[in-house]
Design a protein around this motif. Structure first.
Motif, short mmCIF file in Angstrom:
data_model
loop_
_atom_site.label_atom_id
_atom_site.label_comp_id
_atom_site.label_asym_id
_atom_site.label_seq_id
_atom_site.Cartn_x
_atom_site.Cartn_y
_atom_site.Cartn_z
N THR A 174 -98.36 -13.36 49.83
CA THR A 174 -99.58 -14.16 49.66
C THR A 174 -99.29 -15.64 49.66
O THR A 174 -100.21 -16.45 49.74
N ARG A 175 -98.01 -16.02 49.55
CA ARG A 175 -97.61 -17.43 49.46
C ARG A 175 -98.39 -18.13 48.35
O ARG A 175 -98.84 -19.27 48.50
N ALA A 176 -98.60 -17.43 47.26
CA ALA A 176 -99.34 -18.01 46.13
C ALA A 176 -98.55 -19.17 45.54
O ALA A 176 -97.33 -19.15 45.48
N GLY A 177 -99.29 -20.17 45.10
CA GLY A 177 -98.65 -21.35 44.55
C GLY A 177 -98.68 -21.43 43.04
O GLY A 177 -98.41 -22.47 42.47
N GLU A 178 -99.05 -20.32 42.37
CA GLU A 178 -99.14 -20.35 40.91
C GLU A 178 -97.77 -20.57 40.29
O GLU A 178 -96.79 -19.92 40.66
N VAL A 179 -97.74 -21.49 39.34
CA VAL A 179 -96.48 -21.78 38.67
C VAL A 179 -96.01 -20.57 37.87
O VAL A 179 -94.83 -20.22 37.86
N THR A 180 -96.94 -19.90 37.18
CA THR A 180 -96.56 -18.78 36.33
C THR A 180 -95.91 -17.66 37.13
O THR A 180 -94.87 -17.11 36.73
N ALA A 181 -96.49 -17.29 38.27
CA ALA A 181 -95.92 -16.21 39.09
C ALA A 181 -94.55 -16.60 39.61
O ALA A 181 -93.61 -15.80 39.58
N PHE A 182 -94.42 -17.82 40.09
CA PHE A 182 -93.14 -18.28 40.63
C PHE A 182 -92.06 -18.26 39.55
O PHE A 182 -90.95 -17.76 39.77
N GLU A 183 -92.36 -18.80 38.39
CA GLU A 183 -91.36 -18.90 37.34
C GLU A 183 -90.97 -17.52 36.80
O GLU A 183 -89.80 -17.28 36.46
N ARG A 184 -91.93 -16.63 36.70
CA ARG A 184 -91.61 -15.28 36.22
C ARG A 184 -90.67 -14.56 37.18
O ARG A 184 -89.71 -13.90 36.75
N VAL A 185 -90.93 -14.68 38.48
CA VAL A 185 -90.08 -14.00 39.45
C VAL A 185 -88.70 -14.63 39.49
O VAL A 185 -87.67 -13.93 39.55
N LEU A 186 -88.63 -15.97 39.46
CA LEU A 186 -87.32 -16.64 39.50
C LEU A 186 -86.49 -16.24 38.28
O LEU A 186 -85.30 -15.89 38.40
N ASP A 187 -87.08 -16.27 37.10
CA ASP A 187 -86.36 -15.86 35.90
C ASP A 187 -86.03 -14.37 35.95
O ASP A 187 -84.94 -13.95 35.53
N GLY A 188 -86.96 -13.55 36.48
CA GLY A 188 -86.72 -12.12 36.57
C GLY A 188 -85.56 -11.77 37.48
O GLY A 188 -84.80 -10.83 37.21
N LEU A 189 -85.39 -12.51 38.57
CA LEU A 189 -84.25 -12.26 39.46
C LEU A 189 -82.93 -12.48 38.73
O LEU A 189 -81.99 -11.68 38.86
N ILE A 190 -82.85 -13.57 37.97
CA ILE A 190 -81.61 -13.84 37.21
C ILE A 190 -81.38 -12.76 36.15
O ILE A 190 -80.25 -12.28 35.96
N ARG A 191 -82.44 -12.34 35.47
CA ARG A 191 -82.29 -11.33 34.42
C ARG A 191 -81.84 -9.99 35.01
O ARG A 191 -80.92 -9.34 34.48
N CYS A 192 -82.51 -9.56 36.12
CA CYS A 192 -82.16 -8.26 36.69
C CYS A 192 -80.77 -8.28 37.30
O CYS A 192 -80.06 -7.27 37.26
N ALA A 193 -80.39 -9.41 37.88
CA ALA A 193 -79.03 -9.50 38.44
C ALA A 193 -77.99 -9.38 37.34
O ALA A 193 -76.86 -8.93 37.59
N HIS A 194 -78.35 -9.74 36.13
CA HIS A 194 -77.41 -9.65 35.00
C HIS A 194 -77.47 -8.28 34.34
O HIS A 194 -76.42 -7.69 34.00
N ASP A 195 -78.69 -7.74 34.13
CA ASP A 195 -78.85 -6.51 33.36
C ASP A 195 -78.82 -5.25 34.21
O ASP A 195 -78.37 -4.20 33.74
N ASP A 196 -79.34 -5.29 35.42
CA ASP A 196 -79.47 -4.08 36.24
C ASP A 196 -79.20 -4.44 37.70
O ASP A 196 -80.08 -4.36 38.55
N ARG A 197 -77.98 -4.81 37.97
CA ARG A 197 -77.63 -5.29 39.30
C ARG A 197 -77.81 -4.21 40.37
O ARG A 197 -78.33 -4.45 41.44
N LYS A 198 -77.38 -2.98 40.04
CA LYS A 198 -77.52 -1.90 41.01
C LYS A 198 -78.98 -1.55 41.26
O LYS A 198 -79.40 -1.32 42.39
N GLY A 199 -79.78 -1.51 40.19
CA GLY A 199 -81.19 -1.20 40.38
C GLY A 199 -81.88 -2.23 41.25
O GLY A 199 -82.72 -1.88 42.10
N LEU A 200 -81.54 -3.50 41.06
CA LEU A 200 -82.14 -4.55 41.90
C LEU A 200 -81.67 -4.42 43.34
O LEU A 200 -82.46 -4.60 44.27
N THR A 201 -80.40 -4.09 43.54
CA THR A 201 -79.87 -3.92 44.89
C THR A 201 -80.57 -2.77 45.61
O THR A 201 -80.88 -2.86 46.80
#
Length: 892
Positions: A433-460
């Protein structure tokens, strides 16, 4: 077959027909399969090599297709149009031996597809000639034809008159009627030659109709139908001018009387005005009945255009003079105008009612008398003289209550993303959707870092389903690592660079270069703010490869982008306990977002961490200083005469702007990416390439420094006179947590006087939000508006429109607090500025509804009202003076 494929690969266009001729159906099908593979392979070639080869692929593939449907799809593919010089003459040579019925089918199918150029139109026209069939008229074909006419018209050193070009067109009679049935008329047709206004399409088509080259009756029917249907103003303007040029007879106009009535009721201003003029001509010959006038008058008198309402009242006056017995049917409609916001229109309606009231029945007279209560206070004495009763002009002053929107409340971001599946779902939604909402962007960016740390295989495992259609992940697009790195380094593609780094599609070298490249060395705030975002993304790309960070520090607490200092202290505590070093850009952004006021306890907790980051946070909160203090004295910037085509100065006309001071701590302790923010900036020094760019991320970068951000964005905001939509940041700045100082109020002043209605509406929203939050400094805003009006940077009429919109929401006292201080300087001018009467009208309406201003008499108002005469300026001044006087008498 081999020789043919070699010739195609080498782009030898002239050899293809001879090599293709001896091949049979089976051989051509085999060649076509090879051509499809070559076509896919060519997508990654350099443009020059790809273009010539694709021309050869186009010609050979068309010759290999046995069916017209497949051939049309092949020729009409968008990627097969990537050329400058047309290959269609050679294409026609390859198809010359086909059956005429097959060629006619191909022409019909091509016409039904998107036709975007003169060459494509000529291809279809030539196929029609070869097949000997009628031209398959379509929207695309008409667009291509109009482009052809345009190129023929201007293709010589001396342009030819349009009427001569159209006269030579062989398909003129077939294409012009369809032109009036298209959803949107091509821009080449609606464009007007300013040097010669008669050298345009409506005039030329009318001339050719008189010459007999076009059938007149269908054109008249289609013009009327199109005006009834509505559409873009430029399209309706074209149809209206053509209809006027065709000069319908009285009989033709009389046969369409219901059409004119519908246009007058629902058409655009220009169309409705023309329809009323036609109805007036028909009425002069007795062609409009009283019932029809009653039917059309209600909608017309309800319209917002004062010009149309006045014209309709004049027409009704003529009808009533000719037929006094129509008063019972028409006067109640006229009396509805008593509630019109313009007092001059009210007066016109009142005079018309007074002139013919004696001819009405008692019941009608009572109905009209009741409607007179809608008249403004200035007309109440005249109403009492007409109706013989005391009329109440509305609720008493002390019953007025100011209505403002609810003050916005900062919304907390939801909890962190819980798992890989949820994260991938949010990522797909954000990317597609190329949404420009700050909240959606920040949640996904932080979520990528969290999942890469906590559940790397699941994210892969979960990510491959989210990568469909992304250029760097599509297996059909064979890109080298060097090409992927080059594209990402040129344009990071938002969150995609972080995901690509996680999956190993971006090299470590490219990530290191990306982190060092975005250093905000640009000369404008847009580049600096974008640089902060880019630096964070590349830093996250580096962190996600290692997977050692449990979360990001800069993820905001609230939707505005602000960060709770206590929450930041908790995150820094986790980093300290795990021995992790924060990313410089991540921590720098966190400091810019953290709330600084009234947070002494959080500062103590930060100092107790015993880390360098804790000490910096402690000092940052206690300093409680803006990122860059704004100088209060405006800078008058003159336009620069020497500018490149791409590069522009921060302003294109004279403007009042604000400069910002230096903040050394930004340059000394923050990464180089942030250094632009801490340097002193004058609007005279800036250069900018960001034409109309906008991003909510800019607001979220400095959510606690609205005034600083407003000062930096002012050069773009002041383009409200030239570009549409430039006032977009104003509502966000009004909701921002930082104090609203001189820069925010100056930006608001520009927005209230913007050229385009949507920009003025954004400014009104910001005005009401600031008032609701108690952050509106009416005296400051009034002074800035006075300066801008005095320098002719804001027009009073546009300011009046904004003020009227704000007052209509119930914020009359807020509007008065801003308008009243502006009026004395304007009233004191020797020559009143245009639009001053509109400002006085809005002020008078607000006083009538909410009571007189607390400041007392308005200097210069009595002198203006005493000038005499019937101008709107004098009448509105007298109205405002009377309203202030009545309100003062009624106040306890």
């Amino acid at each position: 077959m081999s020789e043919l494929l070699t010739a195609v690969h080498e782009g030898r266009l002239d050899d293809i027909p001879a090599l293709l001729a001896p091949l049979g159906k089976a051989e051509r099908r085999a060649v076509l399969d090879e051509l499809k593979e070559l076509r896919k392979e060519s997508r990654t070639w350099p443009w020059g090599e790809r273009t010539r080869t694709r021309k050869a692929i186009l010609i050979a593939g068309a010759g290999c297709h046995g069916g017209a449907a497949g051939c049309a799809t092949w020729i009409g593919a968008r990627e097969m149009r990537d050329w400058v010089h047309s290959p269609y003459p050679r294409l026609l040579g390859v198809l010359a031996d086909r059956d005429p019925a097959w060629l006619a089918d191909l022409a019909r199918r091509l016409s039904a597809r998107s036709i975007e150029s003169d060459a494509e139109f000529r291809l279809v026209a030539e196929l029609v000639r070869m097949a000997g069939c009628p031209l398959p008229v379509s929207d695309g074909l008409v667009r291509g034809w109009s482009e052809r006419v345009n190129q023929t018209r201007w293709g010589h050193r001396r342009s030819r008159p349009l009427v001569d070009v159209l006269r030579d067109e062989p398909h003129l009679a077939e294409l012009v009627p369809h032109l009036l049935e298209m959803p949107e008329v091509p821009t080449q047709v609606t464009w007007t030659n300013t040097q010669d206004p008669t050298d345009d399409w409506p005039t030329s088509l009318a001339v050719l109709t008189r010459e007999g080259l076009l059938d007149r009756d269908p054109l008249v029917d289609r013009c009327v139908t199109r005006l009834l249907r509505g559409g873009k103003p430029s399209d309706l303007r074209f149809c209206l001018r053509l209809l006027q040029g065709l000069e319908p007879t009285a009989e033709e106009e009389s046969a369409r009387i219901t059409d004119w009535m519908a246009m007058a009721s629902d058409g655009t201003s220009a169309v409705a005005g023309h329809a009323l003029s036609v109805l007036a001509r028909l009425d002069a010959e007795g062609g409009v009945s009283v019932r029809q006038w009653a039917e059309v008058s209600g909608p017309v008198l309800f319209r917002s255009e004062k010009k149309l309402v006045r014209a309709q009242l004049v027409l009704l006056g003529k009808v009533l003079r000719r037929a006094p017995e129509a008063a019972d049917a028409l006067l109640p409609l006229v009396a509805e105008v008593f509630g019109h916001p313009d007092i001059a229109v009210q007066e016109q309606a009142l005079k018309l009612v007074a002139r013919h009231l004696s001819a009405t029945a008692p019941a009608v007279r009572e109905e009209v008398s009741d409607l007179a209560a809608q008249l403004g206070p200035v007309h109440q004495p005249a109403a009492r003289a007409v109706f013989g009763e005391t009329r109440d002009g509305g609720p008493p002053v002390d019953a007025y209550e100011e209505t403002l929107p609810s003050a916005p409340v900062a919304r907390r971001l939801g909890p962190a993303v819980s798992g890989a599946a949820e994260l991938v779902e949010e990522y797909v939604s954000l990317v597609r959707t190329r949404a420009g909402e700050v909240t959606a962007f920040e949640r996904v960016l932080d979520g990528l870092i969290r999942c890469a740390h906590d559940d790397r295989k699941g994210l892969t495992d979960a990510l491959p389903t989210a990568l469909a259609g992304q250029w760097w992940a599509d297996p059909a697009i064979q890109l080298s690592q060097e090409e992927i790195d080059r594209r990402f380094s040129r344009n990071h593609d938002g969150l995609q660079v972080v995901v690509a780094a996680f999956l190993g599609r971006v090299s470590a070298t490219a990530i290191d270069e990306g982190r060092s490249r975005w250093t905000a060395t640009g000369s404008c705030c847009h580049a600096a703010l974008e640089g902060v975002l880019y630096a964070r993304l590349w830093e996250a790309a580096a962190a996600i490869r290692k997977g050692d960070l449990p979360f990001l520090l800069a993820t905001p607490t609230w939707h505005t982008g602000s960060l709770d200092p206590a929450e930041l202290v908790e995150r820094l505590t986790v980093y300290r306990d795990r021995g992790l070093a924060p990313g410089p850009a991540d921590f720098g952004q966190a400091l810019l977002r953290v709330r600084r006021t009234g947070e002494g306890r959080a500062a103590d907790a930060a100092a107790a961490l015993g880390t360098r980051e804790g000490d910096r946070l402690d000092a940052w909160i206690r300093a409680d200083e803006p990122v860059a203090p704004v100088l209060r004295r405006p800078v008058e910037v003159e336009p620069r005469s020497e500018r490149g085509w791409l590069q522009r100065s921060v302003v294109s006309t004279r403007r009042l702007l604000l400069a910002t001071k230096e903040r050394l701590v930004i340059q000394q302790e923050f990464p180089r990416t942030f250094h632009w923010l801490g340097r002193p900036h004058s609007p005279r020094q800036q250069r900018c390439y960001h034409w109309g760019d906008r991003s909510p991320q800019w607001i979220a970068t400095l959510p606690e420094d609205a005034d600083t951000l407003a000062a930096w964005l002012l050069p773009s905001l002041t383009d409200v006179e030239e570009q549409r939509g430039m006032a977009w940041p104003l509502p966000d700045l009004a909701e921002s947590e930082g104090p609203s100082g001189h820069a925010v109020h100056l930006a608001l002043a520009y927005g209230l006087g913007a050229r385009f209605a949507e920009d003025r509406l954004s400014a009104v929203d910001a005005l009401l939000v600031m008032a609701a939050r108690g952050r509106l400094d009416a005296e400051l805003l009034s002074g800035q508006l006075g300066d801008l009006i005095g320098r002719e940077l804001v027009k009073p009429a546009r300011l009046a429109d904004s003020a009227r919109t704000a007052a209509s929401t119930g914020a009359c006292r807020t509007v008065l607090s801003v308008l009243v201080p502006v009026l004395p300087a304007l009233l004191g001018r020797e020559k009143a500025p245009r639009g001053l009467s509109d400002l006085l009208a809005v002020a008078a309406e607000c006083v009538e509804r909410s009571g007189p201003p607390k400041a007392g008499p308005i200097p210069g108002l009595a002198a203006t009202a005493a000038r005499g005469g019937s101008t709107q300026l004098v009448r509105q001044a007298a109205r405002l003076e009377a309203a202030c006087g009545e309100g003062q008498d009624a106040t306890p």
